[in-house]
Write a protein that holds these residues in place. Structure first.
Motif, short mmCIF file in Angstrom:
data_model
loop_
_atom_site.label_atom_id
_atom_site.label_comp_id
_atom_site.label_asym_id
_atom_site.label_seq_id
_atom_site.Cartn_x
_atom_site.Cartn_y
_atom_site.Cartn_z
N MET A 111 19.67 81.30 31.63
CA MET A 111 20.70 82.09 32.29
C MET A 111 20.77 81.49 33.38
O MET A 111 20.84 81.06 33.72
N ASP A 112 23.21 81.33 33.46
CA ASP A 112 23.32 80.64 34.46
C ASP A 112 23.92 81.94 35.79
O ASP A 112 23.41 83.19 35.74
N LYS A 126 12.52 89.25 29.43
CA LYS A 126 12.34 89.57 30.55
C LYS A 126 13.41 88.68 31.28
O LYS A 126 13.60 88.26 32.70
N ALA A 127 14.50 88.22 31.08
CA ALA A 127 16.22 87.82 31.63
C ALA A 127 15.99 88.71 33.10
O ALA A 127 16.53 88.33 34.02
N HIS A 128 16.14 89.86 32.55
CA HIS A 128 16.72 91.12 34.07
C HIS A 128 15.94 90.52 35.23
O HIS A 128 15.67 90.96 36.65
N ILE A 135 15.14 86.55 41.88
CA ILE A 135 16.05 84.77 42.22
C ILE A 135 18.11 85.46 42.72
O ILE A 135 17.86 84.51 44.32
N CYS A 136 18.33 86.32 42.67
CA CYS A 136 19.47 86.89 43.35
C CYS A 136 19.26 87.23 44.27
O CYS A 136 19.65 87.29 46.02
N GLU A 137 18.17 87.95 44.80
CA GLU A 137 17.22 88.24 45.81
C GLU A 137 17.53 87.69 46.38
O GLU A 137 17.78 87.38 47.92
N ILE A 181 24.54 85.10 31.10
CA ILE A 181 23.51 85.52 29.91
C ILE A 181 25.18 85.28 29.46
O ILE A 181 25.14 86.23 28.58
N GLY A 182 25.36 84.04 29.09
CA GLY A 182 26.80 83.96 28.68
C GLY A 182 28.32 84.71 29.82
O GLY A 182 28.00 83.80 30.47
N SER A 183 29.19 85.75 28.91
CA SER A 183 30.11 86.22 29.37
C SER A 183 29.34 87.74 30.84
O SER A 183 30.08 88.23 30.91
N LYS A 184 28.58 87.64 29.88
CA LYS A 184 27.46 89.02 30.19
C LYS A 184 26.52 89.11 31.32
O LYS A 184 25.71 88.10 31.83
N ILE A 185 26.36 89.97 33.03
CA ILE A 185 26.45 89.92 33.74
C ILE A 185 24.96 90.85 34.03
O ILE A 185 25.14 92.06 33.46
N ILE A 186 23.93 89.97 33.95
CA ILE A 186 22.94 90.96 34.25
C ILE A 186 21.80 91.47 35.35
O ILE A 186 21.24 92.43 36.19
#
Length: 669
Positions: free
Chosen positions: A554-555, A574-576, A582-584, A603-608
């Motif tokens: 996860m980037d 558990k990625a979401h 982390i974003c918060e 995750i890759g090109s998908k924003i979660i």
């Protein structure tokens, strides 16, 4: 006639006659009595005294192998190991009896502050029993799971252990783990039930637990109160009766095992050694089997509990040795030392410690890099279970990726850096080592192996290059009162754990065994377990290899740019949740700019997950008081274009204090 004034004497000072000078030096009158160093009320026969009664070097030749006992004290955290060690030191006259004797062998500041043992400490005790003088070498060991490597190393220099169990708490998770460490090393185990003076103590219940779990007869248990000193003498007698003397031969060439070491900036490396054969004295030339370097011995001695130089050390004894090793890399834990021109077969040494947690470490200021490097080297000599790899970061500069045995181990290492070496550092989020099985022969040639280990999440390979990902798993042991079993089982299921076993160790205590993915327990599992069980549950784990897992990298992106230091590896399910958290945290830590900042987890090109830091906004309509709406629209449009242009050229730099805040919050959660 001569006067005192004429001789230049000051007023009120008397002439010193030979009698008064002798009195001052203590040559007249009764000689002061010496404190007896043994428990028998007589002078220590193993130690020589000068005519003035001063202690001289101990003559270690007076202790034949059959009169030597080497033993460790092992237990769960806070079951009274260090207190029992204090009483044994007092009972043998090694230290004076005072009220201040608390944690005498816990010499580090971090140990006294936290009330836990971090570093195994050695002490040689002289004890007279049934007309014979015995040399008892005691090693006090840590109790926390993160320091089990210290315990396993200490057991290599012993022939027996005192297994201390709290009469109130009973058998705990680390008690079980430590017993099996001693059992595998084929050592004699003496169970000691401590704290029998407590109001709720139930030694009979604990005896039954020991009999059921360890298959040791209740007749072998010794009931004591280390705090009050009740029945502690019987522990010393049991050590002499039930622990065998070491198998060592003085006539053979020297063979000494280095089982611990410390660094002194004036004297170099101080190596703690256990002699299996031969003897060593000052002036001997010794060779290290690991480095093949030759040294001259400057000093040998025993720890009593402070360094006490001796003329010689003999086979079967445990002591310290200083041989002018100036470089920290020269004293390898597990190394064998032998006499020059008398080579011997090296000892098998120790299994190298397996790091469970990795974290990046960087100096707060890059100008402090060399000082921090020196501090890390000296501390890793003292704590050989830490692994060190060089690392570099765009945001934080040059640093290291360190491997630790657990989160507490990481915290203690950081605290010791601050206290002992005055170094302040930035520690990144702790991660665990993953493995990836590569798919193409080209990649296998590039990496020179089919299965690669990833300790830095930024180097996690893409799914297209890999057959499967593997994550580390551990076999966890939880011991808890039965009323909390339901809640704890739900917690374990939420952490992707698989139940392996469940056993009642008495009427109201349960032992649960689970197979856990390591990354699920490494940060906050222990805190959650303690909260659910009102502090009664205990937890221990051991390595159980690797298993296949659906892992993703996860980037974290700031306006489309990846922040390398915050890249994490998580399980797909558990990625979401992790990404949103982390974003918060980043949103709360980043300073606002003149343009909007988009914080995204991808995750890759998908924003979660996404959070937005709003831009500072000038009120361009402040000068418009009425008038045509088109004028207002024109001003707002121009402002929007300016913000858009700024976002393209503006570069979001994460300040160091924001990094520290985010990383600290993550490890606190």
């Amino acid at each position: 006639m001569w006067t005192l004034a004429g001789l230049g004497w000051r007023r009120g000072r008397a002439l010193a006659t030979p009698a008064t000078r002798a009195a001052r030096r203590g040559l007249l009158g009764p000689r002061p009595t010496l404190a007896c160093p043994t428990a028998t009320g007589c002078r220590d026969p193993g130690r020589r005294y000068s005519s003035a009664g001063r202690k001289e070097k101990i003559d270690m030749s007076r202790f034949p192998v059959e009169n030597i006992r080497n033993f460790s004290i092992i237990a769960h955290v806070d079951h009274g190991k260090s207190t029992l060690a204090d009483r044994l030191l007092e009972l043998t006259g090694t230290i004076d009896k005072t009220k201040n004797n608390k944690q005498v062998l816990d010499k580090l500041q971090v140990e006294r502050e936290r009330g836990i043992t971090v570093k195994a400490q050695t002490a040689s005790l002289f004890y007279n029993w049934e007309g014979k003088q015995y040399l008892l070498n005691l090693i006090d060991t840590p109790g926390h799971v993160d320091f089990s490597y210290e315990v396993s190393r200490s057991l290599s220099a012993c022939q027996g252990v005192l297994l201390v169990v709290d009469a109130n708490e009973g058998i705990q998770a680390q008690t079980v783990a430590n017993f099996f460490l001693a059992f595998e090393a084929q050592l004699s185990v003496i169970p000691v039930i401590n704290k029998i003076d407590l109001k709720n103590a139930d030694p009979e219940r604990v005896e039954k637990q020991i009999e059921k779990v360890f298959d040791i007869s209740s007749d072998e248990c010794i009931k004591i109160s280390a705090k009050l000193g009740t029945n502690v003498e019987s522990v010393l007698q049991a050590v002499i009766k039930r622990i065998p003397s070491p198998k060592a031969y003085r006539k053979n060439p020297l063979r000494a095992l280095v089982f611990d070491s410390t660094f002194d900036q004036y004297r170099g490396v101080i190596a703690n050694v256990a002699l299996f054969d031969g003897a060593v004295s000052k002036g001997d030339k010794i060779v290290s089997a690991h480095t093949q370097k030759t040294y001259e011995v400057n000093e040998v001695g025993v720890l009593n509990p402070n360094e006490q130089p001796t003329h010689k050390l003999y086979a079967g004894q445990v002591g310290y040795l200083i041989a002018g090793m100036k470089d920290v890399s020269e004293a390898q834990i597990g190394d064998t030392l032998y006499l020059h021109k008398q080579p011997v077969e090296p000892m098998p040494g120790f299994k190298s410690a397996k790091p469970m947690v990795f974290a990046g470490m960087y100096p707060v200021d890059q100008s402090e890099y060399n000082n921090l490097k020196s501090a890390v080297e000296k501390l890793t000599l003292n704590d050989s279970s830490v692994t060190v790899h060089r690392d570099n970061s765009l945001a934080l500069g040059a640093g290291w990726r360190l491997g630790f045995l657990g989160l507490l181990h990481m915290e203690v290492f950081n605290q010791r850096l601050e206290q002992e070496h005055n170094a302040s550092v930035i520690l990144t989020t702790p991660t665990v080592p993953y493995k990836a099985v590569l798919s193409s022969t080209k990649l296998i040639k590039e990496y020179r192996e089919k299965e690669i280990t990833i300790i830095n999440p930024a180097q996690f390979p893409d799914k297209s290059k890999v057959v499967e990902y593997l994550e580390p798993v551990v076999l966890g042991t939880i011991i808890t009162p039965d009323e909390y079993t339901g809640k704890i089982m739900m917690l374990c299921q939420a952490r992707r754990a698989v139940q392996k076993n469940m056993m009642f160790i008495d009427q109201n205590r349960v032992m649960l065994k689970y197979l856990f993915p390591l990354n699920e327990i490494v940060v906050d599992f222990y805190d959650s377990l303690k909260s659910l069980s009102s502090g009664y549950a205990s937890f221990d784990y051991e390595d159980a290899g690797y298993q296949t897992a659906e892992l993703v990298k996860m980037d974290i992106l700031l306006n489309g740019n990846i922040v390398e230091e915050l890249v994490t590896v998580v399980h797909k399910d558990k990625a979401h949740t992790v990404g949103k958290a982390i974003c918060e945290r980043l949103k709360d830590s980043l300073p606002r700019q003149l343009f909007e900042i988009a914080i995204q987890a991808a995750i890759g090109s998908k924003i979660i997950a996404r959070e937005t830091v709003k831009a500072y906004r000038k009120n361009v309509l402040a000068k418009c008081y009425g008038g045509d709406i088109t004028r207002k629209m024109k001003l707002l449009k121009r402002q929007a274009e300016g913000k858009k242009k700024l976002r393209k050229v503006g570069n979001v730099e994460v300040p160091k204090d924001a990094f520290i805040k985010v990383l600290r919050t993550q490890s606190d959660k």
